[in-house]
Design a protein around this motif. Structure first.
Motif, PDB file in Angstrom:
ATOM      1  N   PHE A 180      15.496  -4.218 -14.072  1.00 46.41           N
ATOM      2  CA  PHE A 180      14.778  -3.004 -13.828  1.00 46.41           C
ATOM      3  C   PHE A 180      14.154  -2.682 -15.235  1.00 46.41           C
ATOM      4  N   GLN A 181      12.866  -2.054 -14.983  1.00 48.03           N
ATOM      5  CA  GLN A 181      12.129  -1.724 -16.116  1.00 48.03           C
ATOM      6  C   GLN A 181      12.570  -0.350 -16.812  1.00 48.03           C
ATOM      7  N   VAL A 182      12.955   0.447 -15.780  1.00 48.71           N
ATOM      8  CA  VAL A 182      13.796   1.649 -16.273  1.00 48.71           C
ATOM      9  C   VAL A 182      15.396   1.249 -15.939  1.00 48.71           C
ATOM     10  N   ASP A 217      11.597  -7.405 -16.044  1.00 48.31           N
ATOM     11  CA  ASP A 217      10.446  -6.537 -15.909  1.00 48.31           C
ATOM     12  C   ASP A 217      10.655  -5.565 -17.253  1.00 48.31           C
ATOM     13  N   GLU A 218       9.717  -5.952 -18.333  1.00 49.13           N
ATOM     14  CA  GLU A 218       9.628  -5.366 -19.663  1.00 49.13           C
ATOM     15  C   GLU A 218      10.994  -5.080 -20.369  1.00 49.13           C
ATOM     16  N   VAL A 219      11.759  -6.357 -20.484  1.00 50.40           N
ATOM     17  CA  VAL A 219      13.019  -6.242 -21.173  1.00 50.40           C
ATOM     18  C   VAL A 219      12.849  -6.158 -22.748  1.00 50.40           C
ATOM     19  N   GLU A 261       5.530  -8.272 -19.279  1.00 52.94           N
ATOM     20  CA  GLU A 261       5.533  -7.793 -20.493  1.00 52.94           C
ATOM     21  C   GLU A 261       4.432  -7.356 -21.118  1.00 52.94           C
ATOM     22  N   HIS A 262       4.551  -6.191 -22.043  1.00 54.66           N
ATOM     23  CA  HIS A 262       3.621  -5.439 -22.628  1.00 54.66           C
ATOM     24  C   HIS A 262       3.406  -5.891 -24.257  1.00 54.66           C
ATOM     25  N   VAL A 263       4.724  -6.519 -24.474  1.00 56.31           N
ATOM     26  CA  VAL A 263       4.730  -6.964 -26.090  1.00 56.31           C
ATOM     27  C   VAL A 263       4.009  -8.329 -25.826  1.00 56.31           C
ATOM     28  N   ILE A 303       0.856  -1.197  -0.130  1.00 61.72           N
ATOM     29  CA  ILE A 303      -0.096  -0.004  -0.066  1.00 61.72           C
ATOM     30  C   ILE A 303       0.890   1.088  -0.092  1.00 61.72           C
ATOM     31  N   PHE A 304       0.633   2.163  -0.956  1.00 64.30           N
ATOM     32  CA  PHE A 304       1.351   3.380  -0.724  1.00 64.30           C
ATOM     33  C   PHE A 304       0.395   4.452  -0.621  1.00 64.30           C
ATOM     34  N   GLY A 305       0.425   5.166   0.754  1.00 64.80           N
ATOM     35  CA  GLY A 305      -0.515   6.049   1.274  1.00 64.80           C
ATOM     36  C   GLY A 305      -1.874   5.368   1.207  1.00 64.80           C
ATOM     37  N   GLY A 306      -2.952   5.773   0.268  1.00 69.84           N
ATOM     38  CA  GLY A 306      -4.278   5.185   0.279  1.00 69.84           C
ATOM     39  C   GLY A 306      -4.372   4.270  -0.714  1.00 69.84           C
ATOM     40  N   LEU A 307      -2.950   4.173  -1.650  1.00 69.51           N
ATOM     41  CA  LEU A 307      -3.415   3.317  -2.807  1.00 69.51           C
ATOM     42  C   LEU A 307      -2.803   1.994  -2.764  1.00 69.51           C
ATOM     43  N   ARG A 308      -3.562   0.704  -2.917  1.00 74.44           N
ATOM     44  CA  ARG A 308      -3.501  -0.640  -2.823  1.00 74.44           C
ATOM     45  C   ARG A 308      -2.671  -0.959  -4.219  1.00 74.44           C
ATOM     46  N   ALA A 309      -1.464  -0.740  -4.195  1.00 77.30           N
ATOM     47  CA  ALA A 309      -0.720  -1.015  -5.458  1.00 77.30           C
ATOM     48  C   ALA A 309      -0.727  -2.579  -5.825  1.00 77.30           C
ATOM     49  N   VAL A 310      -0.480  -3.248  -4.875  1.00 76.88           N
ATOM     50  CA  VAL A 310      -0.749  -4.808  -5.198  1.00 76.88           C
ATOM     51  C   VAL A 310      -1.596  -5.095  -3.776  1.00 76.88           C
ATOM     52  N   GLY A 318      -0.834  -7.005 -17.592  1.00 79.64           N
ATOM     53  CA  GLY A 318      -1.823  -5.945 -16.841  1.00 79.64           C
ATOM     54  C   GLY A 318      -1.804  -4.581 -17.284  1.00 79.64           C
ATOM     55  N   PRO A 319      -2.833  -3.873 -17.395  1.00 77.51           N
ATOM     56  CA  PRO A 319      -2.529  -2.556 -17.988  1.00 77.51           C
ATOM     57  C   PRO A 319      -1.601  -1.586 -17.052  1.00 77.51           C
ATOM     58  N   ASN A 320      -0.971  -0.572 -17.550  1.00 80.68           N
ATOM     59  CA  ASN A 320      -0.218   0.266 -17.094  1.00 80.68           C
ATOM     60  C   ASN A 320      -0.678   0.790 -15.378  1.00 80.68           C
ATOM     61  N   GLY A 321       0.129   0.725 -14.625  1.00 78.41           N
ATOM     62  CA  GLY A 321      -0.045   1.249 -13.199  1.00 78.41           C
ATOM     63  C   GLY A 321      -0.953   0.078 -12.416  1.00 78.41           C
ATOM     64  N   ALA A 322      -0.893  -1.203 -13.056  1.00 81.43           N
ATOM     65  CA  ALA A 322      -1.690  -2.232 -12.411  1.00 81.43           C
ATOM     66  C   ALA A 322      -0.926  -2.756 -11.268  1.00 81.43           C
ATOM     67  N   GLY A 323       0.306  -2.382 -10.881  1.00 80.16           N
ATOM     68  CA  GLY A 323       1.230  -2.953  -9.901  1.00 80.16           C
ATOM     69  C   GLY A 323       2.149  -3.968 -10.112  1.00 80.16           C
ATOM     70  N   LYS A 324       2.529  -4.271 -11.364  1.00 82.27           N
ATOM     71  CA  LYS A 324       3.375  -5.458 -11.693  1.00 82.27           C
ATOM     72  C   LYS A 324       4.631  -4.885 -11.024  1.00 82.27           C
ATOM     73  N   THR A 325       5.472  -3.763 -11.692  1.00 84.24           N
ATOM     74  CA  THR A 325       6.620  -3.640 -10.896  1.00 84.24           C
ATOM     75  C   THR A 325       6.782  -3.386  -9.565  1.00 84.24           C
ATOM     76  N   THR A 326       5.623  -3.012  -8.915  1.00 78.84           N
ATOM     77  CA  THR A 326       5.430  -2.880  -7.456  1.00 78.84           C
ATOM     78  C   THR A 326       5.642  -4.594  -7.030  1.00 78.84           C
ATOM     79  N   LEU A 327       4.954  -5.353  -7.350  1.00 86.63           N
ATOM     80  CA  LEU A 327       4.896  -6.765  -7.276  1.00 86.63           C
ATOM     81  C   LEU A 327       6.398  -7.556  -7.190  1.00 86.63           C
TER      82      LEU A 327
HETATM   83  N1  LIG Z   1       7.153   4.333  -4.601  1.00 87.07           N
HETATM   84  C1  LIG Z   1       5.967   4.535  -4.812  1.00 87.07           C
HETATM   85  N2  LIG Z   1       5.192   5.637  -4.066  1.00 87.07           N
HETATM   86  C2  LIG Z   1       3.827   5.815  -4.483  1.00 87.07           C
HETATM   87  N3  LIG Z   1       3.234   5.203  -5.211  1.00 87.07           N
HETATM   88  C3  LIG Z   1       3.756   4.138  -6.203  1.00 87.07           C
HETATM   89  C4  LIG Z   1       5.100   3.758  -5.933  1.00 87.07           C
HETATM   90  N4  LIG Z   1       5.360   2.894  -6.864  1.00 87.07           N
HETATM   91  C5  LIG Z   1       4.381   2.827  -7.866  1.00 87.07           C
HETATM   92  N5  LIG Z   1       3.372   3.688  -7.183  1.00 87.07           N
HETATM   93  C6  LIG Z   1       1.960   3.569  -7.876  1.00 87.07           C
HETATM   94  O1  LIG Z   1       1.756   2.391  -7.695  1.00 87.07           O
HETATM   95  C7  LIG Z   1       0.768   1.792  -8.795  1.00 87.07           C
HETATM   96  C8  LIG Z   1       1.553   0.659  -9.540  1.00 87.07           C
HETATM   97  O2  LIG Z   1       2.648   0.950 -10.086  1.00 87.07           O
HETATM   98  P1  LIG Z   1       3.575   0.000 -10.814  1.00 87.07           P
HETATM   99  O3  LIG Z   1       4.833   0.796 -11.340  1.00 87.07           O
HETATM  100  O4  LIG Z   1       3.694  -1.291 -10.058  1.00 87.07           O
HETATM  101  O5  LIG Z   1       2.567  -0.218 -12.094  1.00 87.07           O
HETATM  102  P2  LIG Z   1       3.101  -1.404 -13.323  1.00 87.07           P
HETATM  103  O6  LIG Z   1       1.867  -2.392 -13.528  1.00 87.07           O
HETATM  104  O7  LIG Z   1       4.477  -1.660 -13.331  1.00 87.07           O
HETATM  105  O8  LIG Z   1       2.973  -0.224 -14.550  1.00 87.07           O
HETATM  106  P3  LIG Z   1       3.806  -0.182 -15.926  1.00 87.07           P
HETATM  107  O9  LIG Z   1       3.154  -1.292 -16.919  1.00 87.07           O
HETATM  108  O10 LIG Z   1       3.495   1.081 -16.363  1.00 87.07           O
HETATM  109  O11 LIG Z   1       4.748  -0.406 -15.684  1.00 87.07           O
HETATM  110  C9  LIG Z   1       0.635   3.335  -9.601  1.00 87.07           C
HETATM  111  O12 LIG Z   1      -0.375   3.876  -9.533  1.00 87.07           O
HETATM  112  C10 LIG Z   1       1.786   3.797  -9.323  1.00 87.07           C
HETATM  113  O13 LIG Z   1       1.984   5.315  -9.534  1.00 87.07           O
END
Ligand SMILES: Nc1ncnc2c1ncn2[C@@H]1O[C@H](COP(=O)(O)OP(=O)(O)OP(=O)(O)O)[C@@H](O)[C@H]1O
Ligand SMILES: [Mg+2]
Lengths: 315, 246
Positions: free
Chosen positions: B82-84, B159-161, B191-193, B10-17, B34-43
């Motif tokens: 790393f994705q980036v 992560d998205e090589v 992967e998005h591709v 959880i980031f603040g109020g956002l349940r990223a995963v 999953g779509p952009n921002g779904a939480g893949k990288t966070t996972l």
């Molecule tokens: N360090 C952080 N602090 C606050 N919010 C974050 C942080 N890292 C990611 N988020 C938020 O968590 C959500 C999930 O982000 P994440 O990067 O995991 O998505 P993703 O599935 O990898 O997206 P993409 O396909 O664009 O790479 C997004 O809404 C992002 O803005």
């Protein structure tokens, strides 16, 4: 690894006192090597490890006081005192690093915390009894090599040469060892380093301990050379800045940068003193040089040499 | 090999995963889409110790590794890219890869030889002496892969090589990843591709708003209305189906 450069430099350094025999020349050599040593100590943490410190005097002063206090209060011989100093420097380095890095301090925050430690040590050395307070400590004159008080300056010269060679040897080892590669990785990108299995906290504590130990050796040498130490000489900001400048002017993260920077510092210092008595002129010239170097040779003076080597290699 | 139970970050109020559970079998190639921002990288970051999960557990090779520091997890055999891309910018490609290889040997010559072998494996043998900062996007992506591979992982998280690569570069990289799997390394890739996911992964997880909403073989998922809606919005599956009937 190309051994021609270090071997050549060592030969020159060994022969120097036989070519330039005057007291002035030997003294000059001692100063160059001394600043090369403490500059290299800074460089190992700041250049190789990427942990920029503004307060390396804390290690220098720890070394100077450690051997001197052991000598004056407990009757230790300064040679084992030198070894104890290295241990104390390593310990203080590891402690400061452990505290700072536990709390994730980086960059300018780390620089400031080291500065704060140096100042705290200076104030402490002023305040407590066994350091002689603000008056400092005077080491009684008893000229003999056994006492680390050479009757001939040449003895000091070869002692500081040995310590400086040790520091350069460590820098060479860092260039080609796993520890050095890990430090480079942490310096370049700490997250990537951790992802590849590097315990960045541990490596950073290790490099600060190593740097602290070397710097403390310089501290003991200084105390034995001048037979006097006080809180400002030991822990003052001047020393911290000098170490940093020597390294930055010569080239941080390079093996010979501190030596080149130190040679320049000494040449500028002696040169201006020969021309004028005005205090501080050498500092102004030095500051000007620093600005020029940062402007034109951001990687330090070693870049000049690298350019020449490259040109030669092409020719 | 990898079992994740109810993982949340959880980031603040956002349940990223948000309570994600999944399992990756040894020797497989698994996908995470999953779509952009779904939480893949966070996972991925929570699996590898870069983020401490707020709930849930991660088991890897029979051990609970939840919230262990990244270097422990890498030493235990799970490594991420790393994705980036995060190259050691001023070091050469060889030195970059050697950092990974040094995990298992203190010997410089051996680490260097391993770096060379891995550079050949991922197709960047000619770039060994280049400085990492001078690489193209494709080069940097390969370098991420090579460095991670040099740690001799049991499980490789990618992560998205493929992102940012052109179609021919993607075609080159697909067999490289197959080769990695056949050398005994399990692969889990974001992967998005889709072309890459379809041709590589045997089992794919779909993440949407932090939740695993579907799982299965890639072809089967491509037709799953839940997945289509996650990507294209509510009602999209119906509209697509309607369009097909008309
Ligand atoms: N360090 C952080 N602090 C606050 N919010 C974050 C942080 N890292 C990611 N988020 C938020 O968590 C959500 C999930 O982000 P994440 O990067 O995991 O998505 P993703 O599935 O990898 O997206 P993409 O396909 O664009 O790479 C997004 O809404 C992002 O803005
Ligand atoms: Mg992502």
């Amino acid at each position: 690894m190309n051994w021609k450069i270090p071997a050549g430099l060592l030969a020159v350094a060994l022969a120097y006192p036989f070519i330039f025999r005057s007291n002035f020349a030997i003294n000059f050599g001692v100063l160059v090597l001394f600043f090369a040593l403490i500059g290299q100590a800074w460089n190992i943490a700041g250049g190789f490890g990427g942990q920029l410190s503004f307060g390396h005097a804390v290690f220098f002063g720890t070394g100077a006081y450690c051997s001197t206090v052991l000598q004056l209060k407990l009757g230790w011989n300064p040679w084992p005192g030198l070894v104890a100093s290295a241990g104390a420097g390593a310990l203080v380095g590891a402690l400061i690093a452990a505290l700072s890095f536990r709390f994730g301090l980086k960059g300018s925050y780390f620089a400031l915390i080291t500065l704060a430690f140096a100042e705290a040590f200076r104030i402490l050395a002023n305040a407590v009894e066994f350091t002689g307070g603000g008056l400092g400590l005077l080491i009684p004159l008893k000229r003999s090599a056994v006492n680390f008080q050479f009757a001939e300056r040449i003895g000091f010269y070869y002692t500081i040469l040995a310590l400086t060679v040790l520091s350069i040897g460590i820098a060479i080892w860092l260039k080609c060892s796993r520890f050095g590669a890990r430090l480079a990785a942490i310096r370049e990108n700490e997250d990537a380093a951790r992802a590849l299995g590097i315990d960045s906290y541990r490596e950073k504590v290790k490099v600060m301990a190593l740097s602290g130990a070397l710097c403390a050796l310089g501290g003991t040498f200084y105390a034995q050379y001048y037979l006097y130490i006080d809180p400002t000489l030991a822990f003052g900001v001047d020393k911290s800045v000098e170490m940093l400048l020597v390294s930055m002017i010569g080239g941080t993260g390079t093996v010979y940068g501190p030596l080149i920077g130190s040679l320049l510092l000494a040449l500028v210092g002696e040169g201006t003193r020969a021309v004028t008595d005005a205090q501080g002129l050498s500092l102004i010239i030095y500051g000007g040089l620093l600005i020029l170097i940062i402007g034109f040779l951001p990687n330090g003076l070693v870049d000049l040499f690298k350019l020449r080597w490259r040109r030669k290699a092409r020719a | 090999m990898l079992e994740v139970h109810g993982l949340s970050k959880i980031f603040g109020g956002l349940r990223a995963v948000d309570g994600a559970s999944l399992a990756v079998a040894q020797g497989s190639i698994a996908g995470l889409i999953g779509p952009n921002g779904a939480g893949k990288t966070t996972l991925f970051a929570a699996l590898t110790g870069f983020l401490v999960p707020d709930a849930g557990s991660v088991r890897f090779r029979g051990e609970d590794i939840t919230a262990r520091p990244p270097h422990h997890i890498c030493q235990h055999g799970m490594v991420r890219t790393f994705q980036v891309t995060q190259p050691f910018a001023h070091l050469s490609v060889r030195e970059n890869i050697m950092v990974g290889a040094y995990l298992h040997t203190p010997d410089r010559a051996l680490a260097s030889a391993r770096a060379e072998a891995i550079a050949r494996q991922v197709g960047m043998a000619e770039l060994l002496e280049r400085t990492a900062s001078g690489l193209t996007v494709a080069g940097r992506k390969r370098l991420e892969l090579a460095r991670a591979l040099a740690t001799q992982p049991k499980l490789l998280l990618l992560d998205e090589v493929m992102a940012g690569l052109n179609p021919s570069e993607i075609d080159e990289l697909i067999p490289v990843i197959r080769g990695i799997r056949s050398s005994g390394v399990t692969v889990f890739l974001i992967e998005h591709v889709m072309q890459a996911v379809m041709s590589l992964a045997e089992n794919v997880f779909v993440l949407s708003y932090g939740k695993i909403i579907a799982q299965g073989a890639p072809r089967q998922l491509a037709a799953d209305p839940v997945v289509i809606e996650a990507y294209l919005g509510r009602g999209a599956a119906q509209r697509l189906a309607g369009g097909a009937h008309a």
